[in-house]
Design a protein around this motif. Structure first.
Motif, PDB file in Angstrom:
ATOM      1  N   ASP A  51       0.831  -1.218   0.000  1.00 55.53           N
ATOM      2  CA  ASP A  51       0.000   0.000   0.000  1.00 55.53           C
ATOM      3  C   ASP A  51       0.860   1.261   0.000  1.00 55.53           C
ATOM      4  N   VAL A  52       2.081   1.126   0.574  1.00 58.09           N
ATOM      5  CA  VAL A  52       2.936   2.296   0.777  1.00 58.09           C
ATOM      6  C   VAL A  52       4.314   2.023   0.158  1.00 58.09           C
ATOM      7  N   ILE A  53       4.848   3.039  -0.523  1.00 58.86           N
ATOM      8  CA  ILE A  53       6.214   2.947  -1.059  1.00 58.86           C
ATOM      9  C   ILE A  53       7.041   4.023  -0.357  1.00 58.86           C
ATOM     10  N   VAL A  54       8.070   3.608   0.371  1.00 54.08           N
ATOM     11  CA  VAL A  54       8.997   4.587   0.948  1.00 54.08           C
ATOM     12  C   VAL A  54      10.137   4.712  -0.054  1.00 54.08           C
ATOM     13  N   PHE A  55      10.275   5.899  -0.643  1.00 51.12           N
ATOM     14  CA  PHE A  55      11.267   6.066  -1.699  1.00 51.12           C
ATOM     15  C   PHE A  55      12.486   6.797  -1.169  1.00 51.12           C
ATOM     16  N   CYS A  56      13.600   6.073  -1.081  1.00 49.29           N
ATOM     17  CA  CYS A  56      14.843   6.671  -0.602  1.00 49.29           C
ATOM     18  C   CYS A  56      15.649   7.097  -1.825  1.00 49.29           C
ATOM     19  N   GLY A  57      15.507   8.363  -2.161  1.00 49.67           N
ATOM     20  CA  GLY A  57      16.162   8.917  -3.339  1.00 49.67           C
ATOM     21  C   GLY A  57      15.880  10.398  -3.328  1.00 49.67           C
ATOM     22  N   VAL A  58      15.710  10.997  -4.510  1.00 47.21           N
ATOM     23  CA  VAL A  58      15.377  12.425  -4.559  1.00 47.21           C
ATOM     24  C   VAL A  58      13.953  12.593  -5.099  1.00 47.21           C
ATOM     25  N   HIS A  59      13.479  13.848  -5.034  1.00 46.55           N
ATOM     26  CA  HIS A  59      12.057  14.121  -5.255  1.00 46.55           C
ATOM     27  C   HIS A  59      11.522  13.566  -6.571  1.00 46.55           C
ATOM     28  N   PHE A  60      12.277  13.755  -7.699  1.00 42.99           N
ATOM     29  CA  PHE A  60      11.709  13.320  -8.984  1.00 42.99           C
ATOM     30  C   PHE A  60      11.508  11.805  -9.027  1.00 42.99           C
ATOM     31  N   MET A  61      12.294  11.074  -8.264  1.00 47.70           N
ATOM     32  CA  MET A  61      12.180   9.609  -8.259  1.00 47.70           C
ATOM     33  C   MET A  61      10.898   9.192  -7.526  1.00 47.70           C
ATOM     34  N   ALA A  62      10.657   9.837  -6.380  1.00 45.38           N
ATOM     35  CA  ALA A  62       9.428   9.546  -5.636  1.00 45.38           C
ATOM     36  C   ALA A  62       8.216   9.961  -6.467  1.00 45.38           C
ATOM     37  N   ALA A  81      14.795  16.738  -0.308  1.00 48.28           N
ATOM     38  CA  ALA A  81      15.789  16.089  -1.177  1.00 48.28           C
ATOM     39  C   ALA A  81      15.390  16.283  -2.635  1.00 48.28           C
ATOM     40  N   GLY A  82      15.863  17.373  -3.210  1.00 48.53           N
ATOM     41  CA  GLY A  82      15.532  17.661  -4.613  1.00 48.53           C
ATOM     42  C   GLY A  82      16.692  17.293  -5.516  1.00 48.53           C
ATOM     43  N   CYS A  83      16.541  17.556  -6.806  1.00 51.96           N
ATOM     44  CA  CYS A  83      17.649  17.370  -7.747  1.00 51.96           C
ATOM     45  C   CYS A  83      17.835  18.700  -8.474  1.00 51.96           C
ATOM     46  N   PRO A  84      18.961  19.379  -8.230  1.00 48.24           N
ATOM     47  CA  PRO A  84      19.161  20.689  -8.869  1.00 48.24           C
ATOM     48  C   PRO A  84      19.045  20.624 -10.386  1.00 48.24           C
ATOM     49  N   MET A  85      19.477  19.509 -10.993  1.00 49.54           N
ATOM     50  CA  MET A  85      19.360  19.417 -12.450  1.00 49.54           C
ATOM     51  C   MET A  85      17.893  19.437 -12.892  1.00 49.54           C
ATOM     52  N   ALA A  86      17.061  18.710 -12.165  1.00 44.36           N
ATOM     53  CA  ALA A  86      15.631  18.657 -12.520  1.00 44.36           C
ATOM     54  C   ALA A  86      15.010  20.054 -12.451  1.00 44.36           C
ATOM     55  N   MET A  88      16.447  22.802 -13.281  1.00 44.11           N
ATOM     56  CA  MET A  88      17.090  23.758 -14.198  1.00 44.11           C
ATOM     57  C   MET A  88      16.223  24.102 -15.406  1.00 44.11           C
ATOM     58  N   ILE A  89      15.062  23.478 -15.534  1.00 45.26           N
ATOM     59  CA  ILE A  89      14.146  23.881 -16.609  1.00 45.26           C
ATOM     60  C   ILE A  89      12.725  23.913 -16.046  1.00 45.26           C
ATOM     61  N   THR A  90      11.982  24.948 -16.429  1.00 41.83           N
ATOM     62  CA  THR A  90      10.587  25.051 -15.979  1.00 41.83           C
ATOM     63  C   THR A  90       9.668  24.656 -17.135  1.00 41.83           C
ATOM     64  N   GLY A  91       8.417  24.389 -16.801  1.00 42.59           N
ATOM     65  CA  GLY A  91       7.425  24.060 -17.826  1.00 42.59           C
ATOM     66  C   GLY A  91       7.308  25.181 -18.847  1.00 42.59           C
ATOM     67  N   GLU A  92       7.350  26.405 -18.341  1.00 41.11           N
ATOM     68  CA  GLU A  92       7.230  27.573 -19.226  1.00 41.11           C
ATOM     69  C   GLU A  92       8.399  27.625 -20.219  1.00 41.11           C
ATOM     70  N   THR A 113      11.038  17.329 -13.532  1.00 42.37           N
ATOM     71  CA  THR A 113       9.802  17.419 -12.751  1.00 42.37           C
ATOM     72  C   THR A 113       8.648  16.748 -13.509  1.00 42.37           C
ATOM     73  N   ALA A 114       7.562  16.498 -12.795  1.00 40.18           N
ATOM     74  CA  ALA A 114       6.381  15.881 -13.426  1.00 40.18           C
ATOM     75  C   ALA A 114       5.859  16.785 -14.539  1.00 40.18           C
ATOM     76  N   GLU A 115       5.954  18.103 -14.332  1.00 42.00           N
ATOM     77  CA  GLU A 115       5.455  19.025 -15.358  1.00 42.00           C
ATOM     78  C   GLU A 115       6.262  18.886 -16.657  1.00 42.00           C
ATOM     79  N   ILE A 116       7.576  18.728 -16.529  1.00 42.48           N
ATOM     80  CA  ILE A 116       8.424  18.546 -17.726  1.00 42.48           C
ATOM     81  C   ILE A 116       8.088  17.211 -18.396  1.00 42.48           C
ATOM     82  N   LYS A 117       7.893  16.178 -17.597  1.00 39.74           N
ATOM     83  CA  LYS A 117       7.519  14.872 -18.192  1.00 39.74           C
ATOM     84  C   LYS A 117       6.199  15.000 -18.933  1.00 39.74           C
ATOM     85  N   ALA A 118       5.282  15.778 -18.341  1.00 35.14           N
ATOM     86  CA  ALA A 118       3.955  15.941 -18.960  1.00 35.14           C
ATOM     87  C   ALA A 118       4.056  16.673 -20.293  1.00 35.14           C
TER      88      ALA A 118
END
Ligand code: 13P
Ligand code: SF4
Length: 300
Positions: A51-62, A81-86, A88-92, A113-118
Motif C-alpha cells: 500500500d505504501v512505497i517509501v522512496f529513498c532517493g530524490v524528489h523526482f524519483m518519488a 531532497a531535490g535534484c538541482p538538475m531537474a 534547471m528547466i521550468t514548464g514555461e 519534474t512531473a510538469e516537464i515529463k507531462a
C-alpha cells in the motif's frame, strides 16, 4: 528494539516496501527491499503490491513512483531532497522551446519534474537514452532536456544532433579529465567507468560510460581486480558488496550528491511512523507525465 527492528515492524503495520537509489548512504541501501538505478526503480515501481512505497532517493524519483502508482501512498523521507538538475528547466521554458521547434519530439531525462515529463513525448534514463532516441527516425528533430551532457552523449553515439537544454548535474560537473589521468597513474590497469552525466572530456577519457546499474553489471562480467568509478560515490557501497574480492576507487572522493545523502535510517523510521512526506502529483499532470514514462518503458 533496534532501529532496524522498529522499521521492519512499521513496514509490516503499514504494508510498506522500501526502495533505494544506488547513491543512497550505505546504511539506507542496506535496509531497503530493492536498490537500483533510475530505470530499475521505475520498472520496480510498476510492480508493487504494497500500500505504501517509501522512496529513498530524490524528489523526482518519488514523483515518478507516485505517477505510476496513483492509488498508493509514496513517501519521501526527506522532503527537501531535490535534484538541482531537474529544477534547471521550468514548464514555461520548455513550452517556449517547443514553440521555437514546431514538429520536434521532446525526450526528457527522468531527472525532471512531473510538469516537464507531462510536456514531453518520452522519458529516458541514463541506462536507455540511446535505445529510446534510436526509436525515433533520423529525420525527426529531437529536443533533449534537461541534461546537456546525457543529451550530447546520446546524440554523439547515434551520429545525430539534438536541440539541447543547458542543464547539468552539479555533482558530476566536478569530475575532470585530469582526475582520470591521475587515477589511471595511481591505479594502472584499473578500468575507468563514468556516468553519462559527466562532461565530454571525462567521458572521452573513460573506458566505459554507464548508468549506475550498468556499472554494476559491467563489473560483474570483468576479470580486473580494481576499478575507478566516476560518479556519485554512493554506488561504491553496492559495488563493494557485490564484488568483495575487487577494489573500487572513486574518481573523486568528494563526488557526493548532498540531496541523495539527506535520507538516513532515522528519517526512514519517522517517515513510516508519521506517513510523511507523501508525494502527490496533480491528476492532469500525472496522467500526461505517465504517458511519457510508459512510452519509455514500452521501448526498453
Ligand atoms: P542512474 O542511477 O539511473 O544512472 O542515475 C543517476 C542519477 O543521477 C540519479 O539522480
Ligand atoms: Fe541530481 Fe546529480 Fe544528485 Fe543525481 S547526482 S540527484 S542528477 S544532483
Amino acid at each position: 528494539m533496534t532501529l532496524i527492528e522498529e522499521i521492519r515492524e512499521l513496514q509490516k503495520k503499514r504494508n510498506a516496501v522500501i526502495l533505494a537509489h544506488n547513491y543512497q548512504p550505505g546504511e539506507v541501501q542496506d535496509l531497503a527491499d530493492f536498490t537500483g538505478d533510475s530505470l530499475e526503480l521505475a520498472r520496480k515501481a510498476t510492480d508493487i503490491h504494497s500500500d505504501v512505497i517509501v522512496f529513498c532517493g530524490v524528489h523526482f524519483m518519488a514523483e515518478t513512483a507516485a505517477i505510476l502508482n496513483p492509488d498508493k501512498t509514496v513517501l519521501l523521507p526527506a522532503a527537501d531532497a531535490g535534484c538541482p538538475m531537474a529544477d534547471m528547466i521550468t514548464g514555461e521554458q520548455l513550452r517556449a522551446l517547443k514553440a521555437q521547434h514546431p514538429g520536434a519530439k521532446v525526450l526528457c531525462y527522468v531527472n525532471s519534474t512531473a510538469e516537464i515529463k507531462a510536456e514531453s513525448d518520452c522519458c529516458v534514463t541514463s541506462a536507455n537514452a540511446i535505445a529510446v532516441a534510436q526509436s525515433f527516425p533520423l529525420a525527426q528533430e529531437i529536443i533533449f532536456v534537461p541534461d546537456r551532457h546525457l543529451g550530447a552523449y546520446t546524440a554523439e553515439k547515434l551520429g545525430r544532433s539534438f536541440v539541447l537544454w543547458p542543464g547539468f548535474c552539479p555533482t558530476h560537473a566536478r569530475l575532470t579529465e585530469q582526475q582520470v589521468r591521475a587515477a589511471r597513474a595511481a591505479h594502472p590497469g584499473a578500468p575507468v567507468l563514468v556516468h553519462p552525466e559527466c562532461p565530454k572530456p571525462v567521458r572521452d577519457a573513460a573506458d566505459a560510460v554507464l548508468s549506475t546499474g550498468g556499472m554494476c553489471r559491467y563489473v560483474l562480467g570483468r576479470p580486473e581486480p580494481a576499478f575507478i568509478i566516476g560518479t556519485e560515490t554512493g554506488i561504491l557501497h553496492r559495488l563493494a558488496q557485490e564484488n568483495p574480492a575487487k577494489t573500487f576507487f572513486p574518481l573523486l572522493e568528494q563526488a557526493v550528491c548532498p540531496n541523495m545523502k539527506k535520507i538516513t535510517p532515522e528519517k526512514v523510521l519517522w517517515s513510516l511512523r508519521d506517513m510523511q512526506t507523501a508525494i502527490a502529483v496533480p491528476p492532469d499532470i500525472a496522467r500526461r507525465a505517465r504517458r511519457s514514462i510508459e512510452a519509455m518503458l514500452a521501448i526498453v
